[in-house]
Scaffold this motif. Structure first.
Motif, PDB file in Angstrom:
ATOM      1  N   SER A  11     -71.349 -32.710  57.060  1.00  0.00           N
ATOM      2  CA  SER A  11     -70.248 -33.389  56.374  1.00  0.00           C
ATOM      3  C   SER A  11     -69.033 -32.472  56.486  1.00  0.00           C
ATOM      4  N   PRO A  12     -67.869 -33.015  56.806  1.00  0.00           N
ATOM      5  CA  PRO A  12     -66.703 -32.136  57.000  1.00  0.00           C
ATOM      6  C   PRO A  12     -66.024 -31.756  55.685  1.00  0.00           C
ATOM      7  N   THR A  13     -66.833 -31.301  54.736  1.00  0.00           N
ATOM      8  CA  THR A  13     -66.283 -30.868  53.449  1.00  0.00           C
ATOM      9  C   THR A  13     -65.929 -29.385  53.516  1.00  0.00           C
ATOM     10  N   PRO A  47     -63.480 -39.407  52.185  1.00  0.00           N
ATOM     11  CA  PRO A  47     -62.201 -38.753  52.474  1.00  0.00           C
ATOM     12  C   PRO A  47     -61.702 -37.804  51.369  1.00  0.00           C
ATOM     13  N   PRO A  48     -61.838 -38.152  50.074  1.00  0.00           N
ATOM     14  CA  PRO A  48     -61.324 -37.211  49.069  1.00  0.00           C
ATOM     15  C   PRO A  48     -62.012 -35.835  49.104  1.00  0.00           C
ATOM     16  N   ARG A  49     -63.266 -35.785  49.563  1.00  0.00           N
ATOM     17  CA  ARG A  49     -63.974 -34.491  49.587  1.00  0.00           C
ATOM     18  C   ARG A  49     -63.824 -33.767  50.928  1.00  0.00           C
ATOM     19  N   GLU A  50     -63.125 -34.428  51.855  1.00  0.00           N
ATOM     20  CA  GLU A  50     -63.011 -33.841  53.188  1.00  0.00           C
ATOM     21  C   GLU A  50     -61.931 -32.757  53.214  1.00  0.00           C
ATOM     22  N   VAL A  51     -62.175 -31.704  53.973  1.00  0.00           N
ATOM     23  CA  VAL A  51     -61.168 -30.656  54.124  1.00  0.00           C
ATOM     24  C   VAL A  51     -60.442 -30.927  55.448  1.00  0.00           C
ATOM     25  N   PRO A  52     -59.096 -31.066  55.416  1.00  0.00           N
ATOM     26  CA  PRO A  52     -58.393 -31.387  56.657  1.00  0.00           C
ATOM     27  C   PRO A  52     -58.718 -30.363  57.755  1.00  0.00           C
ATOM     28  N   GLY A  53     -58.997 -30.859  58.936  1.00  0.00           N
ATOM     29  CA  GLY A  53     -59.288 -29.964  60.068  1.00  0.00           C
ATOM     30  C   GLY A  53     -60.739 -29.522  60.153  1.00  0.00           C
ATOM     31  N   ALA A  54     -61.554 -29.834  59.126  1.00  0.00           N
ATOM     32  CA  ALA A  54     -62.943 -29.325  59.131  1.00  0.00           C
ATOM     33  C   ALA A  54     -63.767 -29.925  60.276  1.00  0.00           C
ATOM     34  N   SER A  55     -63.564 -31.217  60.578  1.00  0.00           N
ATOM     35  CA  SER A  55     -64.369 -31.832  61.649  1.00  0.00           C
ATOM     36  C   SER A  55     -64.168 -31.101  62.967  1.00  0.00           C
ATOM     37  N   SER A  56     -62.902 -30.843  63.326  1.00  0.00           N
ATOM     38  CA  SER A  56     -62.704 -30.197  64.631  1.00  0.00           C
ATOM     39  C   SER A  56     -63.129 -28.736  64.568  1.00  0.00           C
ATOM     40  N   LEU A  57     -62.955 -28.089  63.421  1.00  0.00           N
ATOM     41  CA  LEU A  57     -63.425 -26.699  63.314  1.00  0.00           C
ATOM     42  C   LEU A  57     -64.950 -26.635  63.490  1.00  0.00           C
ATOM     43  N   ILE A  58     -65.663 -27.578  62.889  1.00  0.00           N
ATOM     44  CA  ILE A  58     -67.134 -27.613  63.017  1.00  0.00           C
ATOM     45  C   ILE A  58     -67.533 -27.699  64.496  1.00  0.00           C
ATOM     46  N   LEU A  59     -66.859 -28.563  65.231  1.00  0.00           N
ATOM     47  CA  LEU A  59     -67.206 -28.716  66.660  1.00  0.00           C
ATOM     48  C   LEU A  59     -66.887 -27.430  67.422  1.00  0.00           C
ATOM     49  N   HIS A  60     -65.768 -26.770  67.069  1.00  0.00           N
ATOM     50  CA  HIS A  60     -65.454 -25.486  67.718  1.00  0.00           C
ATOM     51  C   HIS A  60     -66.493 -24.429  67.385  1.00  0.00           C
ATOM     52  N   GLN A  61     -66.928 -24.432  66.135  1.00  0.00           N
ATOM     53  CA  GLN A  61     -67.964 -23.462  65.747  1.00  0.00           C
ATOM     54  C   GLN A  61     -69.238 -23.714  66.553  1.00  0.00           C
ATOM     55  N   LEU A  62     -69.622 -24.982  66.673  1.00  0.00           N
ATOM     56  CA  LEU A  62     -70.846 -25.282  67.440  1.00  0.00           C
ATOM     57  C   LEU A  62     -70.701 -24.824  68.893  1.00  0.00           C
ATOM     58  N   GLU A  63     -69.521 -25.046  69.463  1.00  0.00           N
ATOM     59  CA  GLU A  63     -69.304 -24.614  70.855  1.00  0.00           C
ATOM     60  C   GLU A  63     -69.376 -23.092  70.964  1.00  0.00           C
ATOM     61  N   ALA A  64     -68.754 -22.409  69.994  1.00  0.00           N
ATOM     62  CA  ALA A  64     -68.754 -20.939  70.045  1.00  0.00           C
ATOM     63  C   ALA A  64     -70.182 -20.394  69.975  1.00  0.00           C
ATOM     64  N   PHE A  65     -71.060 -21.119  69.289  1.00  0.00           N
ATOM     65  CA  PHE A  65     -72.455 -20.667  69.174  1.00  0.00           C
ATOM     66  C   PHE A  65     -73.315 -21.159  70.344  1.00  0.00           C
ATOM     67  N   GLY A  66     -72.682 -21.805  71.309  1.00  0.00           N
ATOM     68  CA  GLY A  66     -73.382 -22.165  72.541  1.00  0.00           C
ATOM     69  C   GLY A  66     -74.150 -23.480  72.495  1.00  0.00           C
ATOM     70  N   PHE A  67     -73.926 -24.287  71.442  1.00  0.00           N
ATOM     71  CA  PHE A  67     -74.646 -25.578  71.367  1.00  0.00           C
ATOM     72  C   PHE A  67     -74.041 -26.580  72.341  1.00  0.00           C
ATOM     73  N   GLU A  68     -74.905 -27.362  72.970  1.00  0.00           N
ATOM     74  CA  GLU A  68     -74.432 -28.467  73.808  1.00  0.00           C
ATOM     75  C   GLU A  68     -75.100 -29.724  73.308  1.00  0.00           C
ATOM     76  N   TRP A  69     -74.270 -30.706  72.929  1.00  0.00           N
ATOM     77  CA  TRP A  69     -74.855 -31.949  72.409  1.00  0.00           C
ATOM     78  C   TRP A  69     -74.813 -33.031  73.470  1.00  0.00           C
ATOM     79  N   ASP A  70     -75.645 -34.043  73.258  1.00  0.00           N
ATOM     80  CA  ASP A  70     -75.701 -35.154  74.202  1.00  0.00           C
ATOM     81  C   ASP A  70     -74.740 -36.247  73.748  1.00  0.00           C
ATOM     82  N   GLY A  71     -74.074 -36.855  74.704  1.00  0.00           N
ATOM     83  CA  GLY A  71     -73.201 -38.001  74.410  1.00  0.00           C
ATOM     84  C   GLY A  71     -71.995 -37.610  73.569  1.00  0.00           C
ATOM     85  N   GLU A  72     -71.340 -38.642  73.064  1.00  0.00           N
ATOM     86  CA  GLU A  72     -70.152 -38.452  72.241  1.00  0.00           C
ATOM     87  C   GLU A  72     -70.555 -38.096  70.812  1.00  0.00           C
ATOM     88  N   VAL A  73     -69.689 -37.346  70.157  1.00  0.00           N
ATOM     89  CA  VAL A  73     -69.910 -37.095  68.723  1.00  0.00           C
ATOM     90  C   VAL A  73     -69.685 -38.417  67.988  1.00  0.00           C
TER      91      VAL A  73
END
Ligand code: GLU
Length: 293
Positions: A11-13, A47-73
């Motif tokens: 969750s992008p909180t 949306p009220p509990r979401e932190v702006p920018g958290a979704s894209s930061l999460i994906l960057h964090q996953l990439e930095a840790f070397g995760f590769e996911w299948d298909g679109e997020v």
């Protein structure tokens, strides 16, 4: 045998922390070690509990840790039509009712299980939450680590909310609809969600969709013994030094990565983890953790 499809569903909180990394690594290794797919789903339902920018930061964090996911997020904020379709399928079976009980009304009651107050309101009415009519049967399932579980949802939580009074879809509805739609065969997540599983199985059965296999991971606790979470101000995972943190996470999962991996890229560490994954080592004891980064 069905092909394995696993997922990681933050969750992008807030950004990912060490607790989220544990779930990401374990779900990844479980899926990939079985030769399966691993999907990423952003659970941006609130949306009220979401932190702006958290979704894209999460994906960057996953990439930095070397995760590769299948298909679109997948983003749950784009799935409202599917959640409405599930609600109307349930309504056709007479399984929904519209509830105007306030939190304060319910908090005054002796039992935490919803007492059925609004069950007679089987047609939509404004300013009401939508609840699922739960029967009193007992749900049993076997968790890959915590073993045999059973729960009477009627006695523990009762008729639970699928759409909130403020119009937001409940996690239970969205998670079941999306796990089914994405063909998820195994759910690996923190044991704080173990007691949500029976509710999800109730809903799966009412919607006529398959139940995935479940593995709940031991909790990561900070030095005070509290669960590491956004609520206890767990630190965001850094975007550098990922190899060290990945190795630490593998130790927490009681895998035995060799010291030579310290000099490697995160993706190499993950590839080692997949090739050498031993789920039976994980256990259920809480994992003490001090956030030294
Ligand atoms: N979105 C939930 C969370 O971040 C996880 C849901 C799940 O894995 O079922 O806690």
């Amino acid at each position: 045998m069905r092909a394995t499809i696993g997922r990681f569903a933050p969750s992008p909180t807030g950004p990912l922390h060490a607790g989220s990394l544990l779930a990401a690594v374990a779900s990844y290794c479980e899926a990939r070690a079985a030769g399966g797919q691993w999907l990423v789903r952003i659970e941006d339902l609130d949306p009220p509990r979401e932190v702006p920018g958290a979704s894209s930061l999460i994906l960057h964090q996953l990439e930095a840790f070397g995760f590769e996911w299948d298909g679109e997020v997948r983003y749950q904020s784009r799935r409202h039509e599917a959640y409405e379709a599930a609600l109307s399928a349930l309504q056709k079976q007479g399984l929904l009712f519209w509830c105007r009980c306030s939190r304060t009304d319910l908090a005054r009651l002796p039992s935490p299980a919803y007492p059925g107050t609004c069950r007679e309101f089987t047609l939509p009415r404004p300013d009401a939450a939508i609840r699922l009519r739960v029967s009193d049967s007992i749900r049993c399932f076997t968790d890959a680590l915590f073993g045999s579980q059973q729960e009477s949802v009627r006695n523990t939580v009762g008729d639970f909310v699928l759409k909130r009074r403020d119009g937001l879809y409940a996690y239970q509805l969205a998670v079941v609809v999306d796990d089914a739609d994405q063909g998820i065969t195994q759910v690996v997540r923190g044991s704080d969600l173990l007691d949500n599983t029976a509710r999800q199985i109730v809903l799966q059965q009412m919607l006529g969709v398959p139940t995935p296999d479940y593995m709940h991971l031991p909790l990561i606790v900070n030095t005070d013994g509290n669960k590491l979470s956004k609520q206890t101000f767990a630190k965001a995972l850094p975007l550098t030094g990922c190899t060290t943190l990945l190795l630490q996470t593998l130790h927490h999962l009681r895998q035995k990565p060799p010291a030579r991996l310290q000099a490697e890229q995160p993706s190499t560490v993950l590839a080692w983890a997949v090739a050498n994954w031993q789920r039976h080592r994980i256990g259920t004891d809480p994992i003490p953790f001090s956030e030294g980064y």
